[in-house]
Design an enzyme around this catalytic site. Structure first.
Site, short mmCIF file in Angstrom:
data_model
loop_
_atom_site.label_atom_id
_atom_site.label_comp_id
_atom_site.label_asym_id
_atom_site.label_seq_id
_atom_site.Cartn_x
_atom_site.Cartn_y
_atom_site.Cartn_z
N ALA A 129 0.86 -1.19 0.00
CA ALA A 129 0.00 0.00 0.00
C ALA A 129 0.89 1.24 0.00
CB ALA A 129 -0.93 0.00 1.20
N SER A 131 1.20 4.10 -3.28
CA SER A 131 0.31 5.09 -3.91
C SER A 131 -1.15 4.77 -3.60
CB SER A 131 0.53 5.08 -5.43
OG SER A 131 1.81 5.54 -5.73
N THR A 157 9.47 7.29 8.38
CA THR A 157 10.49 8.29 8.74
C THR A 157 10.39 8.57 10.24
OG1 THR A 157 10.20 9.25 6.55
CG2 THR A 157 11.43 10.56 8.16
N ARG A 310 -10.95 24.98 2.82
CA ARG A 310 -11.68 23.74 3.14
C ARG A 310 -11.09 22.53 2.43
NH1 ARG A 310 -16.97 23.94 1.37
NH2 ARG A 310 -17.10 21.74 1.83
N GLN A 336 26.20 19.74 -12.57
CA GLN A 336 26.74 20.00 -13.92
C GLN A 336 27.66 21.22 -13.92
OE1 GLN A 336 26.09 17.81 -16.21
NE2 GLN A 336 27.09 18.78 -17.94
N GLU A 363 5.47 11.09 0.55
CA GLU A 363 4.17 11.77 0.78
C GLU A 363 3.34 11.83 -0.51
OE1 GLU A 363 3.65 14.91 3.56
OE2 GLU A 363 5.50 14.40 4.62
N1 COS Z 1 -9.28 15.31 1.95
C1 COS Z 1 -10.38 14.76 2.53
N2 COS Z 1 -10.93 13.61 2.11
C2 COS Z 1 -10.37 13.00 1.05
C3 COS Z 1 -9.24 13.52 0.39
C4 COS Z 1 -8.70 14.72 0.88
N3 COS Z 1 -7.63 15.27 0.33
N4 COS Z 1 -8.91 12.70 -0.62
C5 COS Z 1 -9.80 11.69 -0.61
N5 COS Z 1 -10.68 11.90 0.40
C6 COS Z 1 -11.84 11.06 0.76
C7 COS Z 1 -12.82 11.00 -0.40
O1 COS Z 1 -13.72 12.09 -0.35
C8 COS Z 1 -13.50 9.69 -0.15
O2 COS Z 1 -14.43 9.86 0.88
P1 COS Z 1 -15.91 9.20 0.83
O3 COS Z 1 -15.67 7.73 0.95
O4 COS Z 1 -16.58 9.79 2.03
O5 COS Z 1 -16.49 9.60 -0.47
C9 COS Z 1 -12.38 8.81 0.39
O6 COS Z 1 -11.43 9.72 0.94
C10 COS Z 1 -11.73 7.96 -0.68
O7 COS Z 1 -11.27 8.84 -1.66
P2 COS Z 1 -10.80 8.34 -3.11
O8 COS Z 1 -11.83 7.41 -3.68
O9 COS Z 1 -10.42 9.53 -3.89
O10 COS Z 1 -9.50 7.49 -2.72
P3 COS Z 1 -8.53 6.65 -3.62
O11 COS Z 1 -8.42 5.29 -3.04
O12 COS Z 1 -8.90 6.78 -5.08
O13 COS Z 1 -7.11 7.34 -3.33
C11 COS Z 1 -5.30 8.90 -3.62
C12 COS Z 1 -6.81 8.64 -3.62
C13 COS Z 1 -4.57 8.21 -4.77
C14 COS Z 1 -5.21 10.40 -3.78
C15 COS Z 1 -4.70 8.47 -2.26
O14 COS Z 1 -4.66 7.07 -2.16
C16 COS Z 1 -3.29 9.01 -2.04
O15 COS Z 1 -3.12 10.16 -1.66
N6 COS Z 1 -2.29 8.16 -2.29
C17 COS Z 1 -0.91 8.51 -1.98
C18 COS Z 1 -0.64 8.16 -0.57
C19 COS Z 1 0.63 8.74 -0.09
O16 COS Z 1 0.82 9.94 -0.10
N7 COS Z 1 1.51 7.87 0.36
C20 COS Z 1 2.76 8.30 0.89
C21 COS Z 1 2.94 7.78 2.25
S1 COS Z 1 2.53 8.84 3.48
S2 COS Z 1 4.24 9.52 4.02
#
Ligand code: COS
Length: 386
Positions: A129, A131, A157, A310, A336, A363
């Protein structure tokens, strides 16, 4: 710099710069080489009240926001993006509590994080898990007044060094993204251990470890927010800390530009300093323009968030992707300009180039950031045309 700072922000910036120049610069190569955790610098950060900056005043903080956190991160990263992480990663670990913690949780955990007597860490990522944050397999099963955690977090980290961990785990398999919850787990809890320390390309002064939960029982009141809110806790935290990664990238890039300009003034070829050669001038100007553009977006985004935006996800993703791409380009160009010397460890720019790379990855990769931006654009258009 184009952006006006308040007196407090100006002082903060100068303090962070002084710490970076006087305390971090002499030891950055040592920590890069040895991969030891820079506890002596952590103590300096703590004594200088840097960890208080982004903590609310009610909990012994200085009441700053994302802007102040980013400002400090940038200045520290200008000298060493690795050591700076001992500051920035604790903010990442603390933000779930700041944003979603109960009054009791805030009162219990934030004062120690503010004083720097304890560091925090944030645990989302797992082997399968990255992205796809919703692919988390670590579970937290309710058992009376406790939760029992099982699973392994990867690449955390501050892992092993921090005392306070904010952990995202699955509480309900049937509910997709609404099936996660966030928890506070303290180092020393039975069933909570650490895997090996990772060896890395860059940011080698930072500690990156696995967290292993094996029937780790924690009190139910260590859950942050309601059950099922964990994904939102994680996403809203990242929306507020990605500008910190962006600031780290801007700082690394700024450090590389300054080193390159200084070198270009001294290095003589064809009977003149290479700074008088148009090819080098073009590169330096390009680097400076890109850094200024990235910094502007980081600062605007941080202020947008602190003003109570928001849904800052789009701008947060934009500044993270832009600044980290700039950092990679600028540090590569700095190497470079240094030519063969740039490739050697005697000069700091090869380290800056290695340190920059992670900012495009952690992140959320820059591909994920662009996905977040594009999804938001489509959403905005759909809303506008309704
Ligand atoms: N703020 C608040 N809520 C959010 C949000 C945000 N920025 N992004 C998504 N959500 C909410 C959605 O509204 C949705 O809520 P509901 O179920 O109530 O409708 C829920 O979270 C799921 O959202 P979504 O379907 O968009 O999620 P995905 O599984 O498609 O994932 C990404 C979205 C790819 C953006 C997410 O998995 C991500 O950020 N991945 C990267 C993770 C990361 O940064 N990893 C690094 C490690 S942390 S150091």
């Amino acid at each position: 710099m184009l952006v006006e700072l308040t007196d407090f922000q100006q002082e903060l910036r100068e303090l962070a710069r002084r710490i970076a120049e006087e305390k971090m610069k002499p030891v950055r190569a040592h920590y890069d080489e040895t991969e030891e955790f820079p506890w002596d610098i952590v103590r300096v950060y703590a004594q200088s009240d840097l960890y208080r900056v982004y903590i609310p005043e009610d909990y012994e903080g200085l009441g700053g926001g994302v802007f102040e956190m980013a400002l400090v991160t940038e200045e520290l990263s200008r000298v060493c993006g690795g050591i700076a992480l001992a500051f920035a990663a604790s903010a990442l670990g603390a933000y779930p509590i700041i944003l979603f913690g109960s009054d009791e949780q805030k009162a219990r955990y934030l004062p120690d994080l503010a004083s720097g007597s304890k560091l925090a860490a944030f645990a989302l990522t797992e082997a399968h898990a990255g992205s796809d944050a919703a692919g988390i397999e670590t579970t937290a099963a309710r058992d009376g007044e406790s939760y029992v955690l099982n699973g392994t977090k990867q690449w955390i980290t501050n892992g092993g060094e921090a005392e306070t961990y904010t952990v995202i785990a699955r509480t309900d398999k049937t509910k997709g993204a609404r099936g996660f919850s966030a928890f506070i787990v303290e180092k020393g809890t039975d069933g909570f251990g650490f895997g090996k320390k990772e060896r890395k390309m860059g940011i080698r002064a930072s500690a990156t470890r696995e967290l292993v939960f094996a029937d780790c029982r924690i009190p139910a009141d260590h859950r942050i927010a309601r059950e099922g809110m964990g994904f939102k806790v994680a996403m809203e935290t990242l929306d507020r800390t990605r500008p910190g990664v962006a600031a780290q990238a801007v700082g690394i890039a700024q450090g590389a530009l300054e080193a390159a300009v200084q070198y270009a003034r001294q290095r003589r070829q064809f009977n003149s300093p290479i700074s008088s050669l148009q090819a080098v001038q073009q590169m330096m100007a390009e680097m400076a323009m890109q850094i200024e553009a990235a910094r502007s977006l980081v600062y605007l985004t941080a202020r947008h968030i602190d003003a109570g935006a928001r849904n800052p996800a789009k701008y947060s993703a934009m500044c993270k992707a832009l600044a980290s791409d700039v950092a990679m380009k600028v540090t590569t160009d700095a190497v470079q300009i240094f030519g063969g010397y740039g490739y050697m460890k005697d000069y700091p720019v090869e380290k800056m180039m290695r340190d920059a790379k992670i900012t495009q990855i952690y992140e959320g990769t820059n591909q994920v950031q662009r996905g977040v931006i594009a999804r938001q654009l489509v959403k905005e258009l759909a809303t506008a045309s309704r």
